[in-house]
Design an enzyme around this catalytic site. Structure first.
Site, PDB file in Angstrom:
ATOM      1  N   THR A  98      41.694  43.005  10.876  1.00  0.00           N
ATOM      2  CA  THR A  98      41.201  44.043  11.784  1.00  0.00           C
ATOM      3  C   THR A  98      42.286  45.029  12.203  1.00  0.00           C
ATOM      4  O   THR A  98      43.372  44.642  12.636  1.00  0.00           O
ATOM      5  CB  THR A  98      40.596  43.402  13.041  1.00  0.00           C
ATOM      6  N   GLU A 208      59.136  50.609   7.021  1.00  0.00           N
ATOM      7  CA  GLU A 208      58.782  52.005   7.234  1.00  0.00           C
ATOM      8  C   GLU A 208      59.339  52.439   8.582  1.00  0.00           C
ATOM      9  O   GLU A 208      59.915  51.636   9.328  1.00  0.00           O
ATOM     10  CB  GLU A 208      57.265  52.213   7.177  1.00  0.00           C
ATOM     11  N   HIS A 247      50.254  54.102   9.866  1.00  0.00           N
ATOM     12  CA  HIS A 247      50.157  52.966  10.761  1.00  0.00           C
ATOM     13  C   HIS A 247      50.489  53.353  12.201  1.00  0.00           C
ATOM     14  O   HIS A 247      51.306  54.236  12.436  1.00  0.00           O
ATOM     15  CB  HIS A 247      51.118  51.858  10.327  1.00  0.00           C
TER      16      HIS A 247
END
Length: 293
Positions: A98, A208, A247
């Protein structure tokens, strides 16, 4: 050998009758994952098309099947409750696919679920190639071998692994830890597990921008992984400050989480950093030492 997941892991799917849960259940079964049942409140006593039983609660599923692992496909508002329910039922490892669980909810979950490893949220899961897949990863690009892989990005995982596989570098376990600001399992958690795995001979870390997890990983590698070759990659180097990159956790805030600080940390720890994912197999091959027969 593998970390966190092997062919004997018994898995249930929370949200097994929903669109995503049903689709990925069949993909995991096709890969060979031992899916022993699923959970959808109100549908207990039924079965899915492939024969796995559906239960109303995770406790019912664990009691009936002996499940040790769970994968969660529920809406964001239900994510925290799904994780708490898994913990209360005795699940050892929960993979939370999720995306968008509120950060405060995840903070509370991580602080109140001792003894249960959480991978995610907002993650692609994990795979021990040739043994088991618990997640949404494309199993066909993975190959059984001795390279451990940790990544914040799902798609970067697949791209990098495809390059490794084509170069003849199979993988022991690949973990997609997720890209949210608050996650259950970090780079360091995975590195610590790989450090104790004799069949993981080398490691790829794909990070990242945003946060300090990569800097923490670099420090751990320097202090605790002198004998296993490690190669890194940092995504989002061209992202401007204040702009989120895909993200929720991938955002540079002030001077924190910059690609420069992450590359510097790895470099100072003796870890080469690839400029492009395609460079990783060659860098890793250069770093790997001959394995005694």
């Amino acid at each position: 050998m593998a970390i966190f997941l092997d062919k004997n892991s018994k898995v249930i799917v929370q949200g097994i009758t929903g669109r995503e849960g049903a689709f990925h259940t069949q993909r995991m079964l096709a890969y060979g994952t031992k899916i022993v049942g699923g959970v959808t409140p109100g549908k207990g006593g039924t079965t899915i098309e492939s024969g796995q039983p559906v239960f109303d609660t995770v406790k019912d599923a664990v009691d009936a099947t002996g499940a040790t692992h769970s994968i969660i496909f529920v809406p964001p508002f239900a994510g925290a409750d799904a994780l708490w329910e898994a913990h209360d039922a005795g699940i050892q490892l929960a993979v939370c696919i999720t995306e968008g669980i509120p950060a405060h909810d995840m903070l509370r979950v991580v602080a109140t679920t001792p003894g249960m490893r959480i991978v995610g949220g907002n993650c692609p899961g994990l795979i021990s190639p040739g043994k088991s897949l618990v997640g949404i990863m494309p199993g066909h690009v993975f190959k059984e071998g001795n390279v451990g892989m940790i990544s914040r990005s799902g798609t970067l995982t697949y791209e990098i692994v495809d390059g490794l596989t084509r170069a003849g570098l199979g993988q022991s376990t690949c973990v997609g830890i997720g890209g949210d600001p608050i996650i259950g399992t970090t780079f360091v958690d995975c590195l610590r597990a790989f450090a104790g795995d004799p069949e993981t001979h080398a490691i790829v870390v794909s990070g990242e921008i945003g946060g300090s997890d990569e800097e923490d990983a670099a420090a751990f590698i320097k202090d605790h992984l002198p004998d296993k070759p490690v190669v890194a990659f940092i995504g989002g180097r061209s992202a401007p400050k204040g702009k989120r990159l895909g993200h929720a956790g991938a955002i540079i805030s002030g001077n924190t989480g910059t690609p420069e600080s992450k590359v510097k940390a790895f470099t100072e720890g003796g870890v080469p950093v690839a400029d492009r994912p395609s460079q990783i197999p060659a860098l890793l091959a250069e770093r790997m030492k001959p394995i005694p027969v």
